[in-house]
Design an enzyme around this catalytic site. Structure first.
Site, PDB file in Angstrom:
ATOM      1  N   GLU A 150       9.392   0.321  10.979  1.00  0.00           N
ATOM      2  CA  GLU A 150       8.711   1.529  10.788  1.00  0.00           C
ATOM      3  C   GLU A 150       7.460   1.660  11.319  1.00  0.00           C
ATOM      4  O   GLU A 150       6.570   0.904  11.156  1.00  0.00           O
ATOM      5  CB  GLU A 150       8.850   1.889   9.394  1.00  0.00           C
ATOM      6  N   HIS A 207       5.621  -1.281   9.697  1.00  0.00           N
ATOM      7  CA  HIS A 207       6.407  -2.043   8.593  1.00  0.00           C
ATOM      8  C   HIS A 207       7.554  -2.661   8.926  1.00  0.00           C
ATOM      9  O   HIS A 207       8.589  -2.090   9.285  1.00  0.00           O
ATOM     10  CB  HIS A 207       6.746  -0.976   7.605  1.00  0.00           C
ATOM     11  N   SER A 221       4.089  -1.862   2.971  1.00  0.00           N
ATOM     12  CA  SER A 221       5.466  -1.295   2.510  1.00  0.00           C
ATOM     13  C   SER A 221       5.036  -0.023   1.809  1.00  0.00           C
ATOM     14  O   SER A 221       6.238   0.680   1.270  1.00  0.00           O
ATOM     15  CB  SER A 221       6.164  -2.347   1.773  1.00  0.00           C
ATOM     16  N   ASN A 263      12.131   3.214   2.041  1.00  0.00           N
ATOM     17  CA  ASN A 263      11.999   2.935   0.365  1.00  0.00           C
ATOM     18  C   ASN A 263      11.958   4.361  -0.254  1.00  0.00           C
ATOM     19  O   ASN A 263      12.183   4.138  -1.516  1.00  0.00           O
ATOM     20  CB  ASN A 263      10.238   2.566   0.333  1.00  0.00           C
TER      21      ASN A 263
END
Length: 508
Positions: A158, A146, A125, A196
């Site tokens: 992802e 991900h 991540s 993120n």
């Protein structure tokens, strides 16, 4: 390397049987793939299989999975003792501890076990896919895959292309993601990938607001949840995730971007991390959970009386003034129509990215009678007002009573460029624009990923369509001018589209 994976009979390996690994194994098995699941601790694999069986049983009880499909999925999950038994796999997904040296060593070991046409994917991540693959003999077959926790419930995945990843490898993972029932988005390797990165704006700007003494945790959470439509406020979210997870990720992204100001960490978060106030897991974070209490509600004011002063509305922001005047008419308020307010009038201003003080000075108003109102969002849910440092208490009280007279809650903050919602939403849009400008992902995938992965009411670029690209651009420019901080500089993607009067989602 042949990178096209078979449509039928695909055997994949999953290394790591923790929360992420078992979730990946579950969606792969329900997607028709045979899964070889392994972990350095054999008991972890046994626990994972039991956990998956319980999860599938719950799906069956809900009617989303029948007994036959459940039995078939469980039969496809095959525990193996070690990575040496993954030689037949065409795809291996590692979901081990988030340490670069551990992942690099594991991938080097795998290369000696699997065939040359096996794709190796990392569920990292926060670590660079390019860096993870840099020690491999064949970095072109390594990519990021991900998933989000809990995997079966979170539809987003992802797919990250490292610097040397073959396009066909990412293509294959996009297809596998769909077969697993996920919604894949394609991303170039970048710190924090996509979701993120954007998530930093929501929590960091909230933390900076509180650190500056502008508002309380409760105020920020109430405004962002009730007025802006987010599922939960940023501090409730931080308590749920845990500062021990969120803050190190923030520091990593900030460092990897060579101290880009948009990702600057907050001292407020670091101090609470040092104090062990991590959130729900420690029973104390931004809120106290020692007695299983919900987050404390924001202080609210609800009244039923009009202003003792005549009310004058500044037309400096015509569209915002029009919204405010329309509201005041429904509240049956006595308003002044003159170009300038009378000597006793409550002066209402509607800044975008500015503070009440600057509005008062720039417009030649008596700052002792000025109150600013945030008109960016729906005024029918919760209203936010702020005063200058010298606004008399009687005028603040009058504004607060006036705007709560129909039963709508009012949040009162100290003076701030951009209020609460304007600041946070503008930063979300700006980071999304930066991701688009850097071609880390397409405009469509940016909005799709954020709505699926974070549950925001709009994607970062979609906020431009909802609120106006020009409006967000003005908010950012005014905040940068007041703060003198490059943190608030408008990204060129956003700037150009605001100047052209087109959608932030316009792909060039």
């Amino acid at each position: 390397m042949e990178s096209i994976l078979p449509k039928e009979g695909l055997v994949i390996g999953v290394i790591g049987a923790g929360a992420m690994g078992r979730g990946i194994a579950q969606v792969a098995a329900t997607g028709g793939m045979t899964v070889l699941l392994t972990d350095s601790r054999p008991e972890a694999v046994a626990d994972a299989v039991k956990s998956i069986e319980k999860a599938l049983a719950r799906l069956k009880e809900k009617g989303t999975l029948d007994q036959g499909a459940m039995d078939q999925a469980l039969a496809r999950i095959k525990p193996v003792q070690n990575v040496e038994q993954l030689s037949e796999c065409r795809l291996v997904i590692e979901a081990v501890i988030e340490k670069l040296d551990v992942k690099q060593a594991l991938l080097a070991q795998l290369e000696g076990i699997v065939s040359d046409d096996c794709i190796i994917a990392s569920n990292t991540s926060s670590l660079s896919i390019t860096t993870i693959a840099s020690k491999c003999s064949h970095p072109e077959r390594v990519a990021g895959f991900h998933f989000f926790n809990p995997v079966p419930a979170m539809k987003l995945v992802e797919v990250i292309d490292g610097l040397q990843t073959l396009p066909a490898v990412g293509d294959a993972l996009m297809d596998v993601g769909r077969r697993m029932g996920r919604e894949p988005v394609r991303i170039k390797d970048a710190p924090g990938f996509l979701v993120n990165q954007v998530g930093r704006a929501y929590t960091l700007e909230a933390a900076h607001l509180v650190s500056e003494g502008i508002a309380t945790f409760e105020d920020v959470d109430a405004v962002m949840h009730e007025t802006a439509g987010f599922r939960m406020g940023p501090f409730v979210l931080l308590d749920l995730v845990g500062l021990d997870v969120n803050h190190p990720a923030t520091e990593a992204i900030y460092t990897q971007f060579y101290h880009e100001p948009r990702y600057r960490p907050s001292v407020l978060m670091q101090s609470r991390l040092d104090a062990g106030m991590l959130g729900r897991k420690t029973k104390r974070g931004f809120y106290d959970y020692s007695e299983q209490k919900d987050a404390a509600p924001a202080a609210e004011v609800k009244g039923a009386s009009s202003s003792p002063y005549p009310v004058w509305v500044s037309k400096a922001e015509p569209a915002q003034a029009e919204k405010l005047i329309a509201l005041l008419k429904t509240l049956d308020v006595k308003m002044e129509d003159g170009a300038k307010p009378s000597a006793s009038a409550l002066c209402l201003v509607t800044p975008l990215g500015d503070d009440a003080t600057h509005c008062a000075v720039e417009q030649g108003l008596d700052a002792k009678r000025v109150v600013a109102v945030d008109t960016l969002l729906d005024l029918g849910k919760r209203r936010t007002i702020m005063s200058t440092p010298v606004t008399e208490a009687s005028y603040v009280d009058a504004a607060r009573t006036l705007f709560s007279s129909d039963g709508v809650a009012v949040t009162v903050t100290r003076d701030s460029p951009g209020f609460i919602a304007q600041r946070i939403i503008a930063m979300i849009a700006n980071i999304g624009a930066s991701i688009a400008q850097n071609r880390t992902a397409s405009a469509a995938d940016i909005d799709k990923a954020v709505k699926l992965g974070l549950g925001y009411p709009h994607g970062p670029l979609g906020f431009g369509d909802a609120l106006g690209a020009g409006t967000l651009h003005k908010i950012l420019n005014n905040m940068q001018r007041r703060y003198g901080d490059p943190r608030y500089r408008s990204n060129l993607w956003l700037t150009r589209r605001a100047e052209l009067g087109v959608s932030l989602t316009l792909q060039d």
